[in-house]
Scaffold this motif. Structure first.
Motif, PDB file in Angstrom:
ATOM      1  N   GLY A 182       0.811  -1.204   0.000  1.00 26.88           N
ATOM      2  CA  GLY A 182       0.000   0.000   0.000  1.00 26.88           C
ATOM      3  C   GLY A 182       0.848   1.258   0.000  1.00 26.88           C
ATOM      4  N   ASN A 183       0.180   2.401   0.096  1.00 22.99           N
ATOM      5  CA  ASN A 183       0.894   3.673   0.060  1.00 22.99           C
ATOM      6  C   ASN A 183       1.840   3.857   1.230  1.00 22.99           C
ATOM      7  OD1 ASN A 183      -0.289   4.347  -2.317  1.00 22.99           O
ATOM      8  ND2 ASN A 183      -1.414   6.119  -1.562  1.00 22.99           N
ATOM      9  N   SER A 184       1.446   3.369   2.421  1.00 25.65           N
ATOM     10  CA  SER A 184       2.329   3.505   3.578  1.00 25.65           C
ATOM     11  C   SER A 184       3.651   2.783   3.333  1.00 25.65           C
ATOM     12  CB  SER A 184       1.646   2.955   4.831  1.00 25.65           C
ATOM     13  OG  SER A 184       0.533   3.737   5.183  1.00 25.65           O
ATOM     14  N   ALA A 185       3.566   1.594   2.742  1.00 22.45           N
ATOM     15  CA  ALA A 185       4.781   0.846   2.428  1.00 22.45           C
ATOM     16  C   ALA A 185       5.617   1.581   1.388  1.00 22.45           C
ATOM     17  CB  ALA A 185       4.421  -0.556   1.927  1.00 22.45           C
ATOM     18  N   GLY A 186       4.967   2.152   0.381  1.00 24.58           N
ATOM     19  CA  GLY A 186       5.695   2.883  -0.653  1.00 24.58           C
ATOM     20  C   GLY A 186       6.386   4.122  -0.111  1.00 24.58           C
ATOM     21  N   GLN A 187       5.690   4.867   0.734  1.00 29.16           N
ATOM     22  CA  GLN A 187       6.294   6.056   1.340  1.00 29.16           C
ATOM     23  C   GLN A 187       7.494   5.670   2.204  1.00 29.16           C
ATOM     24  OE1 GLN A 187       2.767   7.384   3.278  1.00 29.16           O
ATOM     25  NE2 GLN A 187       1.970   8.459   1.491  1.00 29.16           N
ATOM     26  N   ALA A 188       7.359   4.564   2.943  1.00 28.90           N
ATOM     27  CA  ALA A 188       8.462   4.100   3.787  1.00 28.90           C
ATOM     28  C   ALA A 188       9.661   3.689   2.936  1.00 28.90           C
ATOM     29  CB  ALA A 188       7.996   2.937   4.653  1.00 28.90           C
ATOM     30  N   ALA A 189       9.404   3.024   1.815  1.00 31.47           N
ATOM     31  CA  ALA A 189      10.495   2.555   0.956  1.00 31.47           C
ATOM     32  C   ALA A 189      11.317   3.726   0.423  1.00 31.47           C
ATOM     33  CB  ALA A 189       9.928   1.733  -0.201  1.00 31.47           C
ATOM     34  N   ILE A 190      10.648   4.767  -0.056  1.00 33.68           N
ATOM     35  CA  ILE A 190      11.360   5.922  -0.608  1.00 33.68           C
ATOM     36  C   ILE A 190      12.117   6.652   0.490  1.00 33.68           C
ATOM     37  CG2 ILE A 190      11.080   8.116  -1.793  1.00 33.68           C
ATOM     38  CD1 ILE A 190      10.645   5.581  -3.517  1.00 33.68           C
ATOM     39  N   PHE A 191      11.490   6.808   1.640  1.00 34.87           N
ATOM     40  CA  PHE A 191      12.125   7.496   2.768  1.00 34.87           C
ATOM     41  C   PHE A 191      13.379   6.757   3.227  1.00 34.87           C
ATOM     42  CE2 PHE A 191      12.320   7.664   7.506  1.00 34.87           C
ATOM     43  CZ  PHE A 191      12.771   8.966   7.642  1.00 34.87           C
TER      44      PHE A 191
END
Length: 563
Positions: free
Chosen positions: A390-399
């Motif tokens: 989901g988006n939370s996982a994607g945001q965490a990956a980029i961060f």
């Protein structure tokens, strides 16, 4: 609580002024100083004078007109560590000053001069009505809080990585963005020495040490009270509106209710921001083209709600809702209660745990459910593993990819596009340090005290791989926080709260309830009780949608009140 004198040994203080960092230390213009001076007074200061003391609340905003002031914090040995030196045009303070928290720093005059002293209340009023000054001060304070966290300033949590209470205190401090440092009793040599210095035995841990004070295994409420966060016993007995939960939906409801003149109390179990508060960067929220962290968004909303008079209470766990006679009573875990004319349920959801043997032993020590600056600090150079699409996982990956050598994103499905926003998928696909493993699940976790190995399995081939890792971040969805509502309102078969016409249908017996009127769009089966955000059945799981629902709930509450 016990007290032990801090040694407070001062090393020689450098007089060179520190450079600005990320807008944390701007200089005020002459016009801005003049605006502040209308509500303050000039005062001469001498070398060695303490303007702010760490651990004590400061009720004043200081602008340096001449001379120099050093900002320092206490280290583990009780010595002062100078982190910044400021000269004319700069101002003291950080986020906690606006929120009436105890100071996480000491400010000492190192070169005599003159300061402008302004009551903090006056600064809050100016910030509320001067957008340029507001943006300058608020940005500086938000960045300064992040820098204090990064530098390990603030109080010390000493406890074993195997202790549930240690994990609880660490989560509470991290989620509330409180500057602190954890000393692991199992591996950190400083921990044992510090306990000996304060006369604390290992059996008494976890403890919180700040300056000369020792809190022995404090509750979240006790720690919150020491820091200066608003706690349940400060909430009024009656309100027009009680908001349960202070994520985006709850904060949106609190801001709009208070700005409309309704007496408002928002009750939060752990920390403001909800799941969004754990997001390192939200890039698709309207009005922030450069993105904004969930924590910064929550802090801004809390200040905004406070400006209008809303009370935001943390460490307030609600255990029961009772309705009758046009009033609603919410009961807290500590036995207290609040009566309201209307209630907004914005409790969001709790993170789901992976069904992997032994994973609970690494929670807080290698397994995390948020990817903020605090968690990133313990990852070193990585690598790290993220589970979820989901988006939370994607945001965490980029961060995290900007900070560690390798990020593995593990998903059960075969395509990120089915569950993640396109802008995040594109960033992940382009990033050289992010590897996506599709059709894959976590099967095993291993480590000696701390997580060190994650074993994955490819569902197509059955092949298993071991990944050496510093951290496992879990973003596999959440379940609604509604167990305490059973019997008070209708819930759907997954535990979410149906609203509007759907609220009249009972999942249990398939029957439709009869009422004097049909519920409004966000109203539950109980008149006067509304639901907004992730806890609501059928809601769009997005920050902007949650904020919108929070504001809409207040509009419908006005209709319910007949105003």
């Amino acid at each position: 609580m016990s007290e032990v004198p801090a040694t407070d040994q001062r090393a020689s203080i450098p007089l060179a002024e520190s450079p600005d960092i990320y807008g944390a230390y701007p200089r005020l213009s002459d016009d801005q100083i003049a605006a502040l001076e209308a509500g303050g007074a000039r005062r001469a200061v001498g070398a060695g004078e303490m303007l702010v003391r760490e651990g004590e609340r400061s009720d004043y905003f200081f602008v340096i007109l001449s001379g120099k002031i050093a900002v320092s914090t206490l280290d583990d040995a009780g010595n002062r560590h100078v982190i910044r030196v400021h000269g004319p045009g700069r101002f003291l303070g950080e986020l906690g000053d606006l929120e009436a928290q105890a100071a996480f720093y000491t400010a000492e005059v190192v070169e005599p001069g003159e300061v402008l002293v302004v009551p903090t209340e006056r600064v809050r009023a100016l910030v509320a009505h001067d957008p340029v000054l507001s943006d300058l001060i608020l940005r500086a304070y938000l960045v300064r809080r992040s820098l204090l966290i990064h530098e390990g300033s603030g109080f010390r949590i000493i406890g074993s990585c195997y202790s549930p209470d240690t994990a609880r205190l660490r989560e509470f401090a991290a989620r509330n963005r409180l500057p602190h440092r954890w000393l692991d009793l199992e591996r950190d040599q400083h921990a044992e020495r510090l306990l000996q210095r304060f006369g604390v035995s290992a059996q008494d841990t976890p403890v919180v040490i700040w300056g000369g004070e020792v809190l022995r295994n404090p509750t979240n409420t006790e720690l919150a009270r020491r820091v200066g966060l608003p706690v349940p016993d400060t909430v009024p007995d009656e309100s027009d509106v009680v908001v349960v939960g202070a994520g985006p939906a709850g904060l949106g409801a609190a801001v709009y209710a208070a700005s409309d003149g309704l007496t408002t109390a928002a009750m939060e179990r752990i920390a403001t921001g909800g799941q969004a508060g754990t997001s390192s960067k939200i890039e698709n929220y309207l009005g922030f083209p450069g993105g904004i962290s969930g924590a910064d968004l929550a802090e801004r909303a809390v200040l905004q709600a406070g400006k209008f008079g809303a009370r935001i209470i943390v460490s307030a766990e609600i255990t029961r809702l009772e309705s009758g006679g046009g009033q609603h009573r919410v009961t807290l875990a500590d036995g207290g209660s609040v009566v309201a004319r209307a209630v907004v349920l914005a409790t969001g959801a709790r993170y789901r745990r992976l069904a992997v043997p032994g994973i609970e032993s690494f929670e807080g020590n290698g397994v995390y459910y948020a990817a903020t600056f605090q968690e990133a600090l313990v990852c070193g150079t990585g690598p790290v593993v993220i589970v979820g699409g989901g988006n939370s996982a994607g945001q965490a990956a980029i961060f995290l990819a900007a900070r560690v050598s390798r990020v593995y994103v593990v998903i059960r499905g075969n395509d990120l596009n089915k569950t993640m926003s396109r802008y995040l998928v594109d960033q992940i696909n382009r990033h050289p340090r992010v590897t996506v493993r599709s059709c894959t699940e976590i099967r095993e976790v291993h480590g000696n005290g701390a997580l060190s190995v994650v074993v994955t399995e490819d569902k197509r081939t059955g092949e298993r791989h071991s990944i050496q890792t510093r951290a496992l971040f879990v973003f596999i969805g959440a379940d609604p926080n509604t167990a305490w509502l059973a019997g008070a309102i209708e819930l759907d078969d997954r535990g979410f709260v149906p609203t509007g016409p759907a609220a009249l249908y009972s999942e249990a017996d398939g029957a439709r309830r009869s009422t004097q009127r049909q519920p409004m769009m966000l109203e539950t089966s109980q008149p006067g009780v509304f639901a907004a955000g992730d806890v609501r059945s059928g809601s769009v799981k997005r920050v902007a949608s949650a904020v919108g629902e929070g504001s809409m709930a207040i509009r419908q509450i006005h209709d319910y009140f007949g105003t």
